[in-house]
Design a protein around this motif. Structure first.
Motif, PDB file in Angstrom:
ATOM      1  N   UNK A   1       0.827  -1.206   0.000  1.00 57.19           N
ATOM      2  CA  UNK A   1       0.000   0.000   0.000  1.00 57.19           C
ATOM      3  C   UNK A   1       0.863   1.259   0.000  1.00 57.19           C
ATOM      4  N   UNK A   2       1.923   1.260   0.788  1.00 58.63           N
ATOM      5  CA  UNK A   2       2.772   2.450   0.891  1.00 58.63           C
ATOM      6  C   UNK A   2       3.477   2.751  -0.427  1.00 58.63           C
ATOM      7  N   UNK A   3       3.935   1.700  -1.120  1.00 53.84           N
ATOM      8  CA  UNK A   3       4.682   1.894  -2.353  1.00 53.84           C
ATOM      9  C   UNK A   3       3.779   1.985  -3.584  1.00 53.84           C
ATOM     10  N   UNK A   4       2.494   1.664  -3.424  1.00 54.90           N
ATOM     11  CA  UNK A   4       1.578   1.735  -4.553  1.00 54.90           C
ATOM     12  C   UNK A   4       1.801   0.667  -5.586  1.00 54.90           C
ATOM     13  N   UNK A   5       2.215  -0.529  -5.138  1.00 56.69           N
ATOM     14  CA  UNK A   5       2.416  -1.661  -6.042  1.00 56.69           C
ATOM     15  C   UNK A   5       1.633  -2.846  -5.503  1.00 56.69           C
ATOM     16  N   UNK A   6       1.592  -3.913  -6.265  1.00 56.53           N
ATOM     17  CA  UNK A   6       0.840  -5.089  -5.847  1.00 56.53           C
ATOM     18  C   UNK A   6       1.609  -5.876  -4.791  1.00 56.53           C
ATOM     19  N   UNK A   7       0.892  -6.642  -3.943  1.00 62.21           N
ATOM     20  CA  UNK A   7       1.576  -7.516  -2.980  1.00 62.21           C
ATOM     21  C   UNK A   7       2.523  -8.500  -3.659  1.00 62.21           C
ATOM     22  N   UNK A   8       2.171  -8.953  -4.864  1.00 62.97           N
ATOM     23  CA  UNK A   8       3.046  -9.881  -5.584  1.00 62.97           C
ATOM     24  C   UNK A   8       4.379  -9.225  -5.931  1.00 62.97           C
ATOM     25  N   UNK A   9       4.328  -7.941  -6.318  1.00 59.82           N
ATOM     26  CA  UNK A   9       5.564  -7.216  -6.602  1.00 59.82           C
ATOM     27  C   UNK A   9       6.428  -7.132  -5.349  1.00 59.82           C
ATOM     28  N   UNK A  10       5.806  -6.824  -4.211  1.00 60.69           N
ATOM     29  CA  UNK A  10       6.553  -6.751  -2.953  1.00 60.69           C
ATOM     30  C   UNK A  10       7.144  -8.114  -2.611  1.00 60.69           C
ATOM     31  N   UNK A  11       6.397  -9.180  -2.819  1.00 63.24           N
ATOM     32  CA  UNK A  11       6.917 -10.527  -2.568  1.00 63.24           C
ATOM     33  C   UNK A  11       8.168 -10.783  -3.404  1.00 63.24           C
ATOM     34  N   UNK A  12       8.125 -10.413  -4.690  1.00 64.96           N
ATOM     35  CA  UNK A  12       9.291 -10.631  -5.557  1.00 64.96           C
ATOM     36  C   UNK A  12      10.488  -9.809  -5.079  1.00 64.96           C
ATOM     37  N   UNK A  13      10.222  -8.560  -4.696  1.00 63.37           N
ATOM     38  CA  UNK A  13      11.308  -7.712  -4.208  1.00 63.37           C
ATOM     39  C   UNK A  13      11.899  -8.271  -2.917  1.00 63.37           C
ATOM     40  N   UNK A  14      11.038  -8.726  -2.026  1.00 61.52           N
ATOM     41  CA  UNK A  14      11.526  -9.279  -0.762  1.00 61.52           C
ATOM     42  C   UNK A  14      12.293 -10.576  -0.983  1.00 61.52           C
ATOM     43  N   UNK A  15      11.869 -11.369  -1.953  1.00 64.62           N
ATOM     44  CA  UNK A  15      12.624 -12.583  -2.285  1.00 64.62           C
ATOM     45  C   UNK A  15      14.040 -12.220  -2.726  1.00 64.62           C
ATOM     46  N   UNK A  16      14.130 -11.160  -3.533  1.00 63.55           N
ATOM     47  CA  UNK A  16      15.447 -10.709  -3.985  1.00 63.55           C
ATOM     48  C   UNK A  16      16.301 -10.238  -2.804  1.00 63.55           C
ATOM     49  N   UNK A  17      15.725  -9.436  -1.921  1.00 62.96           N
ATOM     50  CA  UNK A  17      16.464  -8.926  -0.764  1.00 62.96           C
ATOM     51  C   UNK A  17      16.862 -10.048   0.181  1.00 62.96           C
ATOM     52  N   UNK A  18      15.998 -11.034   0.322  1.00 62.38           N
ATOM     53  CA  UNK A  18      16.340 -12.182   1.167  1.00 62.38           C
ATOM     54  C   UNK A  18      17.476 -12.991   0.565  1.00 62.38           C
ATOM     55  N   UNK A  19      17.477 -13.146  -0.772  1.00 60.63           N
ATOM     56  CA  UNK A  19      18.555 -13.893  -1.424  1.00 60.63           C
ATOM     57  C   UNK A  19      19.900 -13.188  -1.260  1.00 60.63           C
ATOM     58  N   UNK A  20      19.873 -11.867  -1.059  1.00 59.91           N
ATOM     59  CA  UNK A  20      21.084 -11.081  -0.809  1.00 59.91           C
ATOM     60  C   UNK A  20      21.402 -10.984   0.678  1.00 59.91           C
ATOM     61  N   UNK A  21      20.638 -11.747   1.488  1.00 59.13           N
ATOM     62  CA  UNK A  21      20.859 -11.812   2.937  1.00 59.13           C
ATOM     63  C   UNK A  21      20.730 -10.447   3.601  1.00 59.13           C
TER      64      UNK A  21
END
Length: 270
Positions: free
Chosen positions: A35-55
């Motif tokens: 909601x804060x970024x104005x994108x879909x939850x799926x987009x946030x999930x993909x971004x968080x997956x990327x950040x998690x893969x970078x530890x």
């Protein structure tokens, strides 16, 4: 809801904002981040997956959780993806400071990673560094006769490098032809770092080389951090981009230090 697609730089900027929000809150709900970024939850999930893969964080059911002790200033895994175009352009200017056969001293700043890749192509260099990442970059494609010497000492995972008393002791035995050291914050010619061990290391590196070069992009100016370690007079040359604030450049030049400004496509002064 706004479209989630964009350039690679846009996506990385959004991920940086996500990470900042998670670090600030400690734990954040994924739907609230969307909601804060104005994108879909799926987009946030993909971004968080990327950040998690970078530890850089932990992703859990419905939430993202910050890693203990991680800050935006200290995590190499985060900083290496910021200002990439500027770092590449600065590296092109910096590599001209080095000649075959020299000894080069480098710290662990992510600003120096593109430079490390370029130095690997120069023959007969001895690279001395406290950074495992720099050592790895150079070691993969080192030219004939080029090698890496690690300073050693206490290992700090967030920086992927070593610092502390043992590192300083080993550094005292080194004499380099040229030294490259990055900086976290510069204000009116004074230099700062949020962690004392790294402020001590950067100051000690200034005494270990004949020529000392400080690369710094415009975003580092006008800021301070907890630990000061002298001013720009510890360096023979400051290399920055044309978007660096004019008053900050004047403060350095008033100290008698040469400043070289590199033009970056898309930035003021180009």
């Amino acid at each position: 809801m706004a479209a989630s697609r964009g350039t690679e730089a846009d996506v990385e900027q959004r991920r940086q904002l996500l990470l900042r929000r998670v670090i600030e809150q400690g734990e954040a709900r994924i739907d609230a981040l969307a909601d804060e970024l104005g994108v879909s939850p799926m987009t946030v999930h993909r971004d968080l997956d990327n950040l998690q893969s970078r530890q850089l964080l932990h992703k859990r059911r419905g939430t993202a959780v910050a890693l203990t002790g991680l800050t935006m200033e200290t995590a190499t895994r985060f900083r290496e993806h910021r200002q990439l175009q500027i770092k590449e352009c600065l590296a092109e200017a910096l590599v001209g400071q080095v000649r075959p056969g020299q000894t080069v001293l480098m710290d662990c700043g992510s600003t120096l990673f593109p430079l490390a890749r370029r130095l690997a192509r120069i023959e007969r260099l001895t690279i001395v560094t406290n950074s495992l990442r720099v050592a790895s970059i150079i070691g993969k494609d080192a030219a004939d006769g080029t090698g890496v010497s690690l300073l050693g000492g206490s290992f700090h995972a967030d920086f992927e490098s070593c610092a502390g008393t043992e590192t300083l002791r080993r550094l005292a035995r080194i004499r380099a032809d040229v030294m490259f050291s990055s900086v976290t914050s510069v204000h009116q010619g004074r230099l700062y770092h949020p962690v004392r061990e790294w402020a001590d290391l950067k100051e000690a590196m200034q005494d270990a080389a004949e020529r000392r070069v400080l690369p710094v992009d415009h975003s580092k100016f006008g800021r301070t951090a907890t630990h000061g370690y002298g001013d720009a007079t510890g360096y023979d040359l400051v290399v920055t981009d044309t978007a660096a604030p004019a008053e900050e450049i004047r403060a350095i030049e008033d100290l008698g230090v040469t400043v070289e400004r590199v033009q970056i496509p898309g930035l003021p002064g180009d």
